[in-house]
Each structure stands twice: as C-alpha cells, then as structure tokens.
Motif scaffolding. Structure first.
Motif, PDB file in Angstrom:
ATOM      1  N   GLY A  39       0.838  -1.208   0.000  1.00 46.61           N
ATOM      2  CA  GLY A  39       0.000   0.000   0.000  1.00 46.61           C
ATOM      3  C   GLY A  39       0.866   1.249   0.000  1.00 46.61           C
ATOM      4  O   GLY A  39       0.673   2.160  -0.801  1.00 46.61           O
ATOM      5  N   ASN A  40       1.857   1.272   0.890  1.00 42.57           N
ATOM      6  CA  ASN A  40       2.795   2.392   0.901  1.00 42.57           C
ATOM      7  C   ASN A  40       3.414   2.560  -0.493  1.00 42.57           C
ATOM      8  O   ASN A  40       3.516   3.671  -1.017  1.00 42.57           O
ATOM      9  CB  ASN A  40       3.938   2.163   1.903  1.00 42.57           C
ATOM     10  N   ILE A  41       3.791   1.431  -1.075  1.00 40.40           N
ATOM     11  CA  ILE A  41       4.466   1.490  -2.380  1.00 40.40           C
ATOM     12  C   ILE A  41       3.499   1.978  -3.468  1.00 40.40           C
ATOM     13  O   ILE A  41       3.893   2.678  -4.393  1.00 40.40           O
ATOM     14  CB  ILE A  41       5.110   0.116  -2.730  1.00 40.40           C
ATOM     15  N   SER A 272      -2.896  10.653  -2.560  1.00 40.14           N
ATOM     16  CA  SER A 272      -3.389   9.437  -3.222  1.00 40.14           C
ATOM     17  C   SER A 272      -4.100   8.556  -2.199  1.00 40.14           C
ATOM     18  O   SER A 272      -3.779   8.571  -1.013  1.00 40.14           O
ATOM     19  CB  SER A 272      -2.261   8.684  -3.918  1.00 40.14           C
ATOM     20  N   ASN A 273      -5.061   7.822  -2.717  1.00 41.66           N
ATOM     21  CA  ASN A 273      -5.899   7.016  -1.841  1.00 41.66           C
ATOM     22  C   ASN A 273      -5.206   5.700  -1.479  1.00 41.66           C
ATOM     23  O   ASN A 273      -4.183   5.341  -2.055  1.00 41.66           O
ATOM     24  CB  ASN A 273      -7.263   6.774  -2.488  1.00 41.66           C
ATOM     25  N   ARG A 315      -6.988   8.577  -7.013  1.00 45.66           N
ATOM     26  CA  ARG A 315      -7.887   9.123  -5.986  1.00 45.66           C
ATOM     27  C   ARG A 315      -8.927   8.117  -5.519  1.00 45.66           C
ATOM     28  O   ARG A 315      -9.740   8.403  -4.648  1.00 45.66           O
ATOM     29  CB  ARG A 315      -8.569  10.389  -6.509  1.00 45.66           C
ATOM     30  N   LYS A 316      -8.919   6.936  -6.133  1.00 43.62           N
ATOM     31  CA  LYS A 316      -9.873   5.907  -5.704  1.00 43.62           C
ATOM     32  C   LYS A 316      -9.156   4.876  -4.836  1.00 43.62           C
ATOM     33  O   LYS A 316      -8.014   4.511  -5.128  1.00 43.62           O
ATOM     34  CB  LYS A 316     -10.450   5.186  -6.927  1.00 43.62           C
ATOM     35  N   PRO A 317      -9.872   4.362  -3.823  1.00 42.91           N
ATOM     36  CA  PRO A 317      -9.259   3.245  -3.084  1.00 42.91           C
ATOM     37  C   PRO A 317      -9.081   2.063  -4.036  1.00 42.91           C
ATOM     38  O   PRO A 317      -9.871   1.905  -4.972  1.00 42.91           O
ATOM     39  CB  PRO A 317     -10.291   2.922  -2.005  1.00 42.91           C
ATOM     40  N   LEU A 318      -8.067   1.282  -3.820  1.00 46.09           N
ATOM     41  CA  LEU A 318      -7.825   0.119  -4.673  1.00 46.09           C
ATOM     42  C   LEU A 318      -7.829  -1.121  -3.784  1.00 46.09           C
ATOM     43  O   LEU A 318      -7.193  -1.130  -2.730  1.00 46.09           O
ATOM     44  CB  LEU A 318      -6.474   0.286  -5.374  1.00 46.09           C
ATOM     45  N   VAL A 319      -8.582  -2.137  -4.230  1.00 44.61           N
ATOM     46  CA  VAL A 319      -8.648  -3.355  -3.412  1.00 44.61           C
ATOM     47  C   VAL A 319      -7.638  -4.366  -3.927  1.00 44.61           C
ATOM     48  O   VAL A 319      -7.619  -4.693  -5.112  1.00 44.61           O
ATOM     49  CB  VAL A 319     -10.067  -3.969  -3.429  1.00 44.61           C
TER      50      VAL A 319
END
Ligand code: AMP
Ligand code: ZN
Length: 471
Positions: A39-41, A272-273, A315-319
C-alpha cells in the motif's frame, strides 16, 4: 495544461508553478520502523507517475523526500509510543540499526517497481539544528509555548487551522481528537501538537539532542516543514502524501510553516488514496506485512504490480487480492509478448508518433489518468502504423509508465518464459484439442479454440505444429 485535484481547493485545478516551467515538490517519506507494505508502495508509484508526467509535459522537477527516523508516535495525535523505539524493542536492535535496515528495505522495493529516486533524500535526524531554529522562531512569534517541559504549537492562534476540511469534517475531526485516550493536559487546545519533546514519556528514548528546552527530540510534523524549506526554499508547488496524511500531519505542517514564514507556503496538495485488502486498510501495525519483495518471492514481477496500480485512478481506493493481481499479471505478460513481436521494420512515422504522444500527455495531464494512458498504449499497439513507430511509442510512454516493456520483451526473446502458468495452460489446451481432433470430435476441438480466444489467445495450425500468440 497540466491539471490535477488540489486537496486544498477540493477541485481539479490548472497547475501554475511559482516559477514558470519548474516544479518544487515534496514527498512525505516512510517511517522506517518496519517494512513498507505494498500500500505504501502504491502511494510512491502514483507520486512517481506524477513526477514523470510533469516531466513528460515539459516541466523541470526538483523533488525532496524525508526519511522519518525519529519522532513519529504510534498515534498521529502525539500519543502512544515512538514507532522507532517500538521497532528497536521488537527486534532487540538499536534505533539506528532499525532505521538503516528498513531504509534499505524500503528502497529495494521502491526501486524494484520502477520508481525514480527523489533528487534529495534526507533523514530527519540529519536536520536537528534546523528543527530547533524553527521551534525557537515559532516561540518568538507567539505561535508556540512551553508546557510541562514540551514545546507545543498553539493552534488557537490561527484563524483557519482546518485548511483542508469542510465544517462537517471539522466536527468529525474534533471528535476524533477528543476521543483520544491519552489526553495531554499540557495542551491549551485539543488540536495543539508537540514541536519538541523534552519530558519524554519514554525513559528509554534512544535518540535525544540538546535544545534550549532541555535534552529531547522533535515532534513528527516539524521535519517535513524544515526539510522541504532547507532544499526548496520558502515557496513550494506540490506537496504529496497518502490521504491519511491530510489530518493531522499535513494540517499541522501548514500551520507551523505558514506561522513561521508569514505567508502561504505550498499551493497544491496531491493525495493518493489507499490500497485496501479485503479486511480493510493495509497498515504496518496490523502484523503480517505484504511487501513487494514478498510478492517477488511468490513469483510476481514488481513491474506487474506497478501495472496493477496504474490501471486504477490514484484518488480511488484500490482493493488488493491475488485474483486482481493475477489478472494484471496476465495482461502485463500479454503486453510484453506483444512488444516482443514488434520488429524494427523501417523509419518511424514521426507525425503518427507525435499524435499518440499528445494524446498520452493529455491523459497524464488530466488529473493523472494513468488508466487512460495505458489505454492509449493499447491503442498505439493496435493502430495501423509500422512496428518501428510502435516501438518508439512504447519507449516514449515508458518514460512515465516505467513498465520496462522493452527490457522484459528482450528478456523474453532471450529465452525467459512467458508467465509459466499461462504457458502450461495453453499447452494443456492445445493437447486436449489434438486429442479431440484425433477422435474426430471437431465440435470439442472448435470449442477449445474458442475458449482460448475468449482468453485472448489465438492458435494457428502450421506445418510445424500448433503455434499460439496473445491477441
Ligand atoms: P508511513 O511509512 O506510515 O509514514 O507511510 C508512508 C506513505 O504511505 C505515506 O504517504 C502514507 O500516507 C502512505 N500509506 C499508508 N498506508 C497506506 C495504504 N494502505 N495505501 C496506500 N498508501 C498508504
Ligand atoms: Zn510529512
């Protein structure tokens, strides 16, 4: 015109830097008490795409990043334990050993996904005199006070502390602050934050420095204000971070920087999300940490992970799920295969190339629409232009996408296999089809051909046997 969403104005704005053609950019770096998770990456990939898109559009970019190796407590609201001390205890090492180990691990993964390193990388512990100078100035100007041995920023002195928030969110934030379990009685306002700790809650705090207020260590937020000003001056164009940085970290950075400078500091805030897993937000403190290196050990190419990230909007969360990643891997491998089939077949069609480059630049300049940029890459590969032009475009687009398609295609030509699972699947289907044909079951043979086609694989019967390629 380059445009992107500015969290400060809550709109997509045309980008106008302070100095024409030049961008002064700052990125909040990692807290090096543990591994950086995927996620950080993701956040660093999207920031890298922003830098490279700005360069593609003709800007010169100077980018600075800190390394948080002191002062970040386990709660962003100045409570809990210092994360570095926590890491040192966990691993029975010194804080500096922890910082070195996890800084190296961070850059290994940061580089592997094709990110360019910032021009300046500065650990917080390098800049203690600068922090002390800023805190002294804030006290002189009446924006900071000493209480119970610590130095606090007085948010009550500001007309608009909640620069990023609407009134509704402001109420939520205040509740969040009030609900914090460990209330600090020294604070004049709930939202005040520590600039310098001298009365350490942690007797075993390893990193301490002399200061006008006694031996201690800096609060977390001060480092980003000081390090950015040290290298970029008093005016900054773009400040980047993940959405969790908006409050309190970036809110506090603005409070102290503008109080110190006496003028507006940074014009554009790029957030960024998050990457979430199926159980929610990924976090380092949640235990098992999925890293890019770990993905690599499982056989995933870091560039395929980058491709996965670029396919969705920042800008969107990514699953994240392995199924989603597998789909990206399949698509990435197909792209590599397709690029490997391109031949240097003559002169580059400069007009067609420029036309595609303009479209690509437009997508990147339109609030960093990386999935559209990828679509334009597909369009170019499908277009009625020669292979030489296609290759030139792949090379050109890779200045932003950094998917290393040409490098991977060359490796493929030199014998590295296409994704082993894909190859095994196709070979098995071809064998099943041969069996069906031998049994004169042409309906099944055709169904297998269709099944492959539906997955983007075309097979051809030749005198030398069955050949296949990705569509
Ligand atoms: P940290 O090392 O915790 O300071 O985080 C480094 C960067 O990663 C910061 O910019 C965070 O905003 C960002 N970040 C934290 N968690 C996530 C996540 N789940 N997905 C994407 N970015 C994240
Ligand atoms: Zn920061």
């Amino acid at each position: 015109m380059f445009r992107f969403y500015n969290t400060l104005s809550r709109t997509i704005e045309d980008f106008k830097p302070n100095e024409e053609g030049k961008v002064a950019m700052y990125t909040c770096g990692p807290t090096v008490y543990h591994f950086a998770h995927i996620g950080n990456i993701r956040t660093y990939i999207m920031q890298d795409a922003l830098v490279k898109s700005l360069k593609y559009a003709g800007y010169e970019v100077k980018r600075v990043m800190n390394i948080t190796d002191v002062g970040h407590l386990s709660s962003d609201a100045d409570t809990g334990e210092d994360k570095m001390v926590e890491g040192a205890k966990r691993e029975h090492k010194t804080v500096m050993e922890i910082a070195k180990f996890y800084t190296d691990a961070f850059f290994k993964d940061f580089d592997a996904v094709g990110n360019a390193r910032p021009d300046v990388i500065e650990p917080a512990t390098n800049c203690i005199p600068e922090f002390i100078h800023m805190v002294e100035t804030l006290i002189e100007k009446g924006y900071a006070y000493v209480a119970g041995g610590n130095v606090y920023f007085d948010t009550g002195k500001l007309d608009d502390y909640y620069v990023f928030s609407s009134s509704v969110e402001k109420d939520d934030l205040e509740i969040g602050v009030r609900d914090d379990v460990e209330e600090d009685v020294n604070k004049r306002n709930k939202t005040d934050f520590v600039l310098w700790f001298t009365k350490s809650k942690f007797e075993d705090q390893a990193l301490k420095w002399e200061s006008p207020w006694g031996v201690g260590y800096p609060g977390w937020h001060i480092e980003c204000s000081c390090i950015s000003m040290k290298h970029l001056g008093e005016y900054m164009d773009i400040h980047c971070g993940g959405v969790d940085n908006i409050f309190p970290h970036h809110t506090n950075e603005i409070a102290q920087s503008e109080a110190y400078l006496g003028h507006k500091w940074c014009n554009y805030w790029f957030h960024s999300n998050h990457l979430n897993d199926q159980s929610g937000k990924m976090s380092k403190s949640k235990g098992a940490i999925l890293t890019v290196s770990l993905l690599q050990e499982k056989g995933y190419d870091p560039r395929a992970y980058r491709f996965f990230c670029l396919q969705s909007h920042y800008r969107k969360p990514l699953v994240f799920s392995y199924e989603n990643l597998d789909n990206a891997v399949l698509a990435y491998n197909k792209l590599v295969k397709r690029v490997s089939e391109l031949k240097e077949d003559g002169a580059v069609d400069e007009i067609a190339k420029k036309d595609f480059e303009n479209k690509f630049c437009e997508a990147c300049s339109n609030d960093l629409n990386t999935s559209m940029a990828v679509t334009i890459l597909y369009d170019a590969l499908k277009a009625d232009i020669n292979d030489a032009t296609k290759l030139a475009l792949v090379e050109s687009f890779d200045k932003v996408l950094s998917l290393d398609l040409i490098g991977h295609a060359k490796a493929l030509g030199e014998g590295a296999s296409v994704d082993a699972d894909l190859e095994a699947y196709v070979n098995e289907a071809i064998a099943r089809r041969a069996e069906a044909k031998k049994a004169k079951d042409f309906a099944t043979a055709d169904a297998i051909r269709d099944e492959l086609k539906a997955k983007g694989i075309e097979i051809k019967d030749t005198r030398d046997g069955v050949e296949w390629h990705l569509l």
